[in-house]
Design a protein around this motif. Structure first.
Motif, PDB file in Angstrom:
ATOM      1  N   ASP A 102       0.908  -1.275  -0.041  1.00  9.39           N
ATOM      2  CA  ASP A 102       0.072   0.007   0.062  1.00  9.39           C
ATOM      3  C   ASP A 102       0.904   1.066   0.072  1.00  9.39           C
ATOM      4  O   ASP A 102       2.095   1.099   0.341  1.00  9.39           O
ATOM      5  CB  ASP A 102      -0.797  -0.024   1.234  1.00  9.39           C
ATOM      6  CG  ASP A 102      -2.068   1.114   0.829  1.00  9.39           C
ATOM      7  OD1 ASP A 102      -2.293   1.464  -0.010  1.00  9.39           O
ATOM      8  OD2 ASP A 102      -2.758   1.052   2.091  1.00  9.39           O
ATOM      9  N   GLU A 103       0.340   2.273  -0.393  1.00  7.49           N
ATOM     10  CA  GLU A 103       0.822   3.705  -0.156  1.00  7.49           C
ATOM     11  C   GLU A 103      -0.058   4.440   0.650  1.00  7.49           C
ATOM     12  O   GLU A 103      -0.760   5.362   0.172  1.00  7.49           O
ATOM     13  CB  GLU A 103       1.009   4.307  -1.671  1.00  7.49           C
ATOM     14  CG  GLU A 103       2.089   5.365  -1.459  1.00  7.49           C
ATOM     15  CD  GLU A 103       3.275   5.080  -1.496  1.00  7.49           C
ATOM     16  OE1 GLU A 103       4.193   5.834  -0.683  1.00  7.49           O
ATOM     17  OE2 GLU A 103       4.011   4.074  -1.930  1.00  7.49           O
ATOM     18  N   ALA A 129      -7.823   2.821  -3.489  1.00 13.02           N
ATOM     19  CA  ALA A 129      -7.902   1.537  -2.531  1.00 13.02           C
ATOM     20  C   ALA A 129      -6.723   0.827  -2.664  1.00 13.02           C
ATOM     21  O   ALA A 129      -5.795   1.149  -3.562  1.00 13.02           O
ATOM     22  CB  ALA A 129      -9.121   0.754  -2.973  1.00 13.02           C
ATOM     23  N   TYR A 130      -6.472  -0.180  -1.707  1.00 11.10           N
ATOM     24  CA  TYR A 130      -5.590  -1.187  -1.512  1.00 11.10           C
ATOM     25  C   TYR A 130      -6.137  -2.543  -1.913  1.00 11.10           C
ATOM     26  O   TYR A 130      -7.004  -2.749  -1.180  1.00 11.10           O
ATOM     27  CB  TYR A 130      -4.612  -1.025  -0.303  1.00 11.10           C
ATOM     28  CG  TYR A 130      -3.788  -2.255  -0.059  1.00 11.10           C
ATOM     29  CD1 TYR A 130      -2.654  -2.428  -0.967  1.00 11.10           C
ATOM     30  CD2 TYR A 130      -4.104  -3.236   0.938  1.00 11.10           C
ATOM     31  CE1 TYR A 130      -1.727  -3.432  -0.788  1.00 11.10           C
ATOM     32  CE2 TYR A 130      -3.355  -4.165   1.056  1.00 11.10           C
ATOM     33  CZ  TYR A 130      -2.210  -4.422   0.413  1.00 11.10           C
ATOM     34  OH  TYR A 130      -1.291  -5.438   0.458  1.00 11.10           O
ATOM     35  N   VAL A 131      -5.473  -3.179  -2.677  1.00 10.24           N
ATOM     36  CA  VAL A 131      -5.825  -4.800  -2.695  1.00 10.24           C
ATOM     37  C   VAL A 131      -4.665  -5.406  -2.680  1.00 10.24           C
ATOM     38  O   VAL A 131      -3.627  -5.366  -3.364  1.00 10.24           O
ATOM     39  CB  VAL A 131      -6.410  -4.976  -4.120  1.00 10.24           C
ATOM     40  CG1 VAL A 131      -6.969  -6.375  -4.289  1.00 10.24           C
ATOM     41  CG2 VAL A 131      -7.776  -3.837  -4.636  1.00 10.24           C
ATOM     42  N   VAL A 146     -11.826   1.161   1.238  1.00 13.84           N
ATOM     43  CA  VAL A 146     -10.447   1.451   0.815  1.00 13.84           C
ATOM     44  C   VAL A 146      -9.629   0.277   0.733  1.00 13.84           C
ATOM     45  O   VAL A 146      -8.698   0.042  -0.001  1.00 13.84           O
ATOM     46  CB  VAL A 146     -10.055   2.617   1.762  1.00 13.84           C
ATOM     47  CG1 VAL A 146      -8.431   2.709   1.625  1.00 13.84           C
ATOM     48  CG2 VAL A 146     -10.790   3.693   1.497  1.00 13.84           C
ATOM     49  N   GLN A 147      -9.898  -0.482   1.786  1.00  8.79           N
ATOM     50  CA  GLN A 147      -9.047  -1.874   2.065  1.00  8.79           C
ATOM     51  C   GLN A 147      -9.708  -3.128   1.493  1.00  8.79           C
ATOM     52  O   GLN A 147     -10.926  -3.434   1.875  1.00  8.79           O
ATOM     53  CB  GLN A 147      -8.760  -2.049   3.663  1.00  8.79           C
ATOM     54  CG  GLN A 147      -7.908  -0.791   4.314  1.00  8.79           C
ATOM     55  CD  GLN A 147      -6.502  -0.828   3.682  1.00  8.79           C
ATOM     56  OE1 GLN A 147      -5.974  -2.115   3.430  1.00  8.79           O
ATOM     57  NE2 GLN A 147      -5.486   0.224   3.584  1.00  8.79           N
ATOM     58  N   HIS A 148      -9.033  -3.878   0.801  1.00 17.37           N
ATOM     59  CA  HIS A 148      -9.430  -5.232   0.248  1.00 17.37           C
ATOM     60  C   HIS A 148      -8.421  -6.061   0.443  1.00 17.37           C
ATOM     61  O   HIS A 148      -7.363  -6.281  -0.515  1.00 17.37           O
ATOM     62  CB  HIS A 148      -9.966  -5.112  -1.159  1.00 17.37           C
ATOM     63  CG  HIS A 148     -11.125  -4.156  -1.538  1.00 17.37           C
ATOM     64  ND1 HIS A 148     -12.412  -4.550  -1.576  1.00 17.37           N
ATOM     65  CD2 HIS A 148     -11.098  -2.648  -1.510  1.00 17.37           C
ATOM     66  CE1 HIS A 148     -13.120  -3.535  -1.905  1.00 17.37           C
ATOM     67  NE2 HIS A 148     -12.282  -2.354  -1.761  1.00 17.37           N
ATOM     68  N   VAL A 149      -8.615  -6.941   1.505  1.00 13.87           N
ATOM     69  CA  VAL A 149      -7.570  -7.724   2.036  1.00 13.87           C
ATOM     70  C   VAL A 149      -8.020  -9.285   1.362  1.00 13.87           C
ATOM     71  O   VAL A 149      -8.769  -9.780   1.519  1.00 13.87           O
ATOM     72  CB  VAL A 149      -7.312  -7.901   3.581  1.00 13.87           C
ATOM     73  CG1 VAL A 149      -6.513  -9.017   3.737  1.00 13.87           C
ATOM     74  CG2 VAL A 149      -7.009  -6.386   4.059  1.00 13.87           C
ATOM     75  N   LEU A 187     -12.627  -3.479  -9.023  1.00  9.64           N
ATOM     76  CA  LEU A 187     -12.682  -2.242  -8.612  1.00  9.64           C
ATOM     77  C   LEU A 187     -12.873  -1.061  -9.382  1.00  9.64           C
ATOM     78  O   LEU A 187     -13.454  -0.207  -9.079  1.00  9.64           O
ATOM     79  CB  LEU A 187     -11.596  -2.232  -7.319  1.00  9.64           C
ATOM     80  CG  LEU A 187     -11.917  -2.845  -6.126  1.00  9.64           C
ATOM     81  CD1 LEU A 187     -10.725  -2.559  -5.123  1.00  9.64           C
ATOM     82  CD2 LEU A 187     -13.111  -2.712  -5.496  1.00  9.64           C
ATOM     83  N   LEU A 188     -11.815  -1.309 -10.294  1.00 11.39           N
ATOM     84  CA  LEU A 188     -11.607  -0.156 -11.243  1.00 11.39           C
ATOM     85  C   LEU A 188     -12.915   0.032 -12.424  1.00 11.39           C
ATOM     86  O   LEU A 188     -13.603   1.042 -12.544  1.00 11.39           O
ATOM     87  CB  LEU A 188     -10.423  -0.257 -12.155  1.00 11.39           C
ATOM     88  CG  LEU A 188      -9.058   0.038 -11.685  1.00 11.39           C
ATOM     89  CD1 LEU A 188      -7.954  -0.293 -12.831  1.00 11.39           C
ATOM     90  CD2 LEU A 188      -9.216   1.613 -11.161  1.00 11.39           C
TER      91      LEU A 188
END
Length: 329
Positions: A139-140, A147-149, A308-311, A296-297
């Motif tokens: 992530d950044e 979001a982060y995946v 935002v978070q997709h773990v 997501l896109l």
């Protein structure tokens, strides 16, 4: 005779210089070529959404699986994926790729975070120009990415700790190989691992070394560690090529008494587990990471909202899991 030897020597120096010059410029040439391809494909088919996927390392098996998942999901949604990355792991080349990709104005960018203020500013620049950015694998969080995946890397490190405690038979002196000292995902895995092992009496992380995402370097670092710390009984690798490199390092050091734990699901890791030279591996799901990023896109393009978070969860690969896969219909 002297002139002949001098000429041969000069020719050899020129060859060596040419080789290192090629190694220096080839990643940049590759970047420029890929970006030109992206520009041309945009002209050919303007009806498709064009998404840039920037890998940490172009031909790394993990990133090729992320690419596979992204492209399979993209085909179903009328999205074109332009895959690119440094030939060898190089954060500055990743930054150049991101800069060039923003200049090419794609419809979106998928990129690994590297936890660098300049990199975060570039992501913000893309967002300001209307180019959505999703971080994958690492992530950044200080940036404005959508979001982060990817894996919860701290939890993955803790899970590695559980594996070592369960299967290392109290082999308490541990050597650790991480892929990169600069990669945030590697540091988070190490942090999670340390937090779990610190709560377990009798275990000690003796030393940590970096492989630079290289099987050869993992082998060399392992051999050096065992020479410096012969009491090491367990070796842990936190990037996909580390376990195989550790096994090679053990052979070079003539050590068959060390338990090995790895990361990810490569064929060489599977073979090591089957042969009993690797105890187990914490396995990510890179193909799923790529697929979910594109999903997501697609949701973003349609105006939908999302978290935002997709773990993406991890699995464990060991001999029991290998046997169950072979026996299942």
């Amino acid at each position: 005779m002297f002139n002949k030897n001098w000429t041969i020597g000069l020719f050899g120096i020129l060859l060596v210089f040419s080789y290192f010059l090629f190694q220096f410029v080839s990643p940049t040439l590759k970047i420029n070529h890929l970006v030109r391809e992206m520009d041309q494909s945009s002209v050919v088919n303007t009806s498709m959404k064009h998404v840039v996927l920037i890998a940490q390392e172009l031909d790394n098996p993990f990133w090729r699986m992320v690419e596979k998942g992204a492209k399979e999901a993209a085909v179903q949604r009328g999205i074109a994926i332009d895959y690119m990355g440094p030939i060898r792991i190089n954060p500055s080349e990743q930054t150049k790729l991101l800069e060039k990709s923003i200049a090419a104005k794609p419809d979106a960018i998928l990129v690994q975070g590297i936890k660098d203020p300049q990199y975060a500013q570039l992501i913000n620049k893309a967002i300001d120009q209307g180019i959505p950015v999703i971080t994958v694998d690492a992530d950044e969080p200080e940036s404005q990415r959508l979001a982060y995946v990817g894996t919860d890397n701290r939890e993955a490190g803790k899970r590695m700790g559980e594996l070592v405690i369960k299967d290392a038979a109290e082999r308490g002196h541990i050597g650790v190989i991480i892929g990169s000292e600069l990669a945030d995902n590697q540091q988070l895995r190490l942090e999670g691992f340390r937090s779990r092992m610190s709560k377990m009496p009798g275990y000690e992380i003796v030393a940590v070394r970096s492989s630079n995402i290289s099987r050869i370097q993992a082998a060399r670092q392992t051999e050096a560690l065992l020479k410096q710390y012969p009491r090491i009984q367990t070796m842990v690798g936190f990037s996909s090529l580390d376990a195989a490199g550790i096994v090679e390092g053990l052979k070079a050091a003539n050590r068959a008494d060390v338990s090995v734990f790895g990361f990810d699901d490569l064929e060489v890791t599977r073979q090591g587990i089957a042969d009993g030279v690797i105890t187990a591996s914490v396995v990510q799901q890179p193909q799923e990471i790529g697929a979910q990023s594109v999903e997501l896109l697609d949701a973003f393009f349609k105006g939908d909202s999302f978290a935002v978070q997709h773990v993406i969860s991890t699995n464990i690969l060991d001999q029991n899991h290998l046997k169950s896969k072979v026996s299942s219909p």
